[in-house]
Design an enzyme around this catalytic site. Structure first.
Site, PDB file in Angstrom:
ATOM      1  N   VAL A  37       0.845  -1.195   0.000  1.00  0.00           N
ATOM      2  CA  VAL A  37       0.000   0.000   0.000  1.00  0.00           C
ATOM      3  C   VAL A  37       0.880   1.245   0.000  1.00  0.00           C
ATOM      4  O   VAL A  37       1.825   1.346   0.795  1.00  0.00           O
ATOM      5  CB  VAL A  37      -0.944   0.015   1.216  1.00  0.00           C
ATOM      6  CG1 VAL A  37      -1.901   1.203   1.128  1.00  0.00           C
ATOM      7  CG2 VAL A  37      -1.732  -1.283   1.306  1.00  0.00           C
ATOM      8  N   ASP A 145     -12.488 -11.075   5.821  1.00  0.00           N
ATOM      9  CA  ASP A 145     -11.192 -10.886   6.469  1.00  0.00           C
ATOM     10  C   ASP A 145     -11.250  -9.699   7.433  1.00  0.00           C
ATOM     11  O   ASP A 145     -10.352  -8.861   7.460  1.00  0.00           O
ATOM     12  CB  ASP A 145     -10.100 -10.674   5.422  1.00  0.00           C
ATOM     13  CG  ASP A 145      -8.691 -10.839   6.019  1.00  0.00           C
ATOM     14  OD1 ASP A 145      -8.567 -11.495   7.068  1.00  0.00           O
ATOM     15  OD2 ASP A 145      -7.733 -10.306   5.425  1.00  0.00           O
TER      16      ASP A 145
END
Length: 622
Positions: A37, A145
């Site tokens: 990221v 998740d």
């Protein structure tokens, strides 16, 4: 403001790209099992978090297919407690996804640094995450998740991120080669034992989140993945350190039977009932120490600098005099790059031509700079010229000498020979050619419509049939040639999404309020979650469900008259063919290939399409 913490914003490494999808990367925010990221900025200066998928996943075609489905479904999630999807590319060499940047630590980071949160903060956390899941589930997505690392603590409440993306990796070949999907410590028992995933799977994870936030550790302990999963399936959680006021909520969410877990509405009501004071999200919802982590994340590094503008063009007097060359080299010279083309309106750099130097006599004149359309930023170092004038001006560009410019020679150079004005000749030639063409067409037409009127029938009807392009030309007489069909296989149309036949390739998209208004959709798939009504429909044409004996073709669709605007999914089987006749004049045969399974987090159908574009005259509204 002090400099940003280097622990939060890591500099780009030698293996990190400088630009992804037109976004210039500024820093590394983190890395996970599915990718890395980065921090970047939109042209307007808004920070975004851009996740680039790992190469191992990028090379798996099944992952790409599911990733595309889930990203498009995630676009529909627009809640107060989620980070919205800003942009994405699922088809490039390295798929990526950009969301709004949330200036706050993850719950995992906050607990690791400061320990468990007080009960009021935990209840506000539970309410916010429950609201986020309500919006996510409403879009047909199961998070799969949900864990402390995917819950960010912003100043005005929590934000749930990465919803649904884990499903893209669930069925890939990588899951058996050391790449884990989902976090064992927060996995529901039904998923750990049988792989079953439903919306109630996220409820179990929410209970785990609440317990972790209050206790400061996972309710089923830590250790190897196998040991943790065994305890989740066969043992009870350790809630001895959990505050008493939170125990009823956590105990119900962690029920081993999914049917015994509370609904999201019940969870929100329980949180309000358990709180001694009214729950209101505000700037004081977090302890002061945790709130300080938010301040650190607001101190963002400056956006990466754009490349410097090209070198200034030499002044006209710097060109050496001499006769014009017969074969001038290409202009501008090599080295003037053109910016990358945009792939998503409003978020990437618009391609702007490299700055043109003023050519010496004998060099071909260069086309004027294009002005970016509204919403695209002008590129640094590439000034926009005045309308009709192609020579750039501004800092770094020479000022032409007096008398130099359009219609004036450079000092020391002879004036060019006057050029004839050929515009008038071109216009005159076009007019003559047009008159000749009309005369030829008139000479080929049959005798006037008056004679046909005398032989029977109305003069207007006879004229329409005999005149090419008239309203009756689709029957006898001249008509447009049939277009060749374009074929598209395996289009996954998500519930409450639509297709436009003019698009190539047709891409599912939202055309209005989800599940209610589709404005001008040629073909949409609608699912009413309350009444269980699922159907295909059109708001921009007509539909015909063909019989088993009929073969879907352009001729068949033109001949059919059993029109409708909605077809129930219960009427379709694998291989069913539907004619779609768009008001825009496009005709398609949609072949139904099935729908998503019961355990799929999103609801969609799969279609094959054959499209004959511009097969008919477009319909005009009266």
């Amino acid at each position: 403001m002090s400099a940003p913490s280097t622990d939060l914003f890591q500099p780009l490494g030698p293996d990190d790209p400088a630009v992804v999808g037109g976004y210039r990367l500024t820093a590394v925010l983190g890395a996970g099992g599915m990718g890395k990221v980065y921090l970047s900025y939109t042209p307007g200066g808004r920070p975004i978090a851009l996740k680039v998928i790992r190469p191992e996943f990028s090379e798996d075609p099944e992952f790409r297919r599911r990733f595309q489905q889930e990203v498009r479904a995630a676009q529909r999630v627009q809640g107060l407690y989620t980070a919205p999807v800003i942009d994405f590319d699922t088809e490039g060499s390295r798929p990526w996804l950009a969301t709004a940047y949330v200036p706050g630590p993850s719950l995992a980071h906050a607990v690791a640094q400061h320990g468990g949160l007080p009960p009021r903060s935990v209840l506000l956390l539970a309410v916010g995450v429950a609201e986020a899941l309500h919006v996510i589930h409403g879009a047909g997505i199961v998070h799969r998740d949900l864990k402390p690392a995917n819950v960010l603590l912003a100043a005005d409440g929590p934000r749930v991120i990465d919803f649904g993306i884990a499903r893209a990796a669930d069925a890939t070949s990588l899951t058996g080669h050391g790449v884990s999907v989902g976090t064992p410590a927060f996995m529901a028992p039904e998923r750990a034992s049988a792989g079953t995933v439903t919306a109630n799977t996220d409820i179990f994870a929410l209970g785990q989140i609440v317990a972790f936030a209050a206790i400061g550790a996972p309710a089923f302990g830590e250790g190897s993945s196998h040991a943790v999963l065994y305890r989740i399936v066969h043992e009870e959680p350790d809630l001895s350190a959990l505050p008493d006021e939170l125990r009823p909520l956590v105990t119900r969410c962690l029920s081993r039977d999914p049917a015994d877990r509370p609904s999201l509405t019940e969870i929100i009501r329980m949180c309000h009932d358990l709180s001694p004071a009214p729950l209101r999200q505000g700037e004081d919802w977090l302890p002061r120490a945790v709130a300080g982590s938010i301040t650190e994340r607001l101190q963002l590094p400056e956006p990466a600098k754009t490349p410097p503008p090209p070198a200034a063009a030499p002044t006209p007097t710097e060109f050496s005099p001499g006769p014009p060359a017969q074969a001038a080299p290409p202009y501008p010279p090599a080295g003037h790059a053109v910016a990358a083309a945009p792939t998503q309106a409003g978020y990437r750099s618009y391609p702007t031509q490299a700055a043109h130097q003023t050519p010496p006599p004998g060099y071909p004149a260069q086309p004027a700079h294009q002005t970016p359309p509204p919403g695209y930023p002008a590129q640094p170092g590439y000034p926009t010229p005045a309308p009709g004038y192609s020579t750039p001006s501004g800092p770094g560009y020479p000022t032409p000498a007096p008398g130099y410019g359009p219609g004036h020679p450079a000092p020391g150079h002879p004036a060019p020979a006057p050029r004839r004005n050929r515009t008038g000749l071109i216009i005159a030639g076009s007019l003559v050619a047009g008159v000749i063409a009309i005369a030829v067409i008139l000479s080929l037409l049959p005798s006037g419509s008056g004679n046909k009127a005398k032989s029977g029938g109305s003069s207007s009807g006879a004229s329409a049939k005999s005149t090419p392009g008239g309203s009756g030309s689709s029957g006898k007489g001249s008509k447009r040639a049939d277009p060749s069909p374009a074929a598209y296989q395996g289009i996954n149309l998500t519930a409450n999404y639509q297709l436009m036949l003019a698009d190539s390739p047709p891409r599912p998209g939202t055309g209005g309020d989800a599940g209610v208004s589709y404005n001008h959709g040629d073909l949409y798939f609608y699912k009413d979650t309350m009444f269980g009504d699922t159907r295909l429909g059109t708001d921009n044409g007509k539909l015909v469900l063909l019989n088993n004996s009929e073969k879907g073709s352009l001729a068949t669709c033109r001949a059919e008259t059993r029109y409708t605007d909605k077809i129930g999914l219960d009427q379709l089987t694998d291989g069913s063919e539907i004619c779609v006749l768009s008001d825009a004049g496009h005709i398609a045969v949609a072949t139904y290939r099935g729908k998503s399974g019961a355990n799929d987090p999103s609801t969609y159908i799969t279609l094959d399409l054959r499209i004959w574009r511009n097969a008919e005259e477009p319909k005009t509204s009266n």
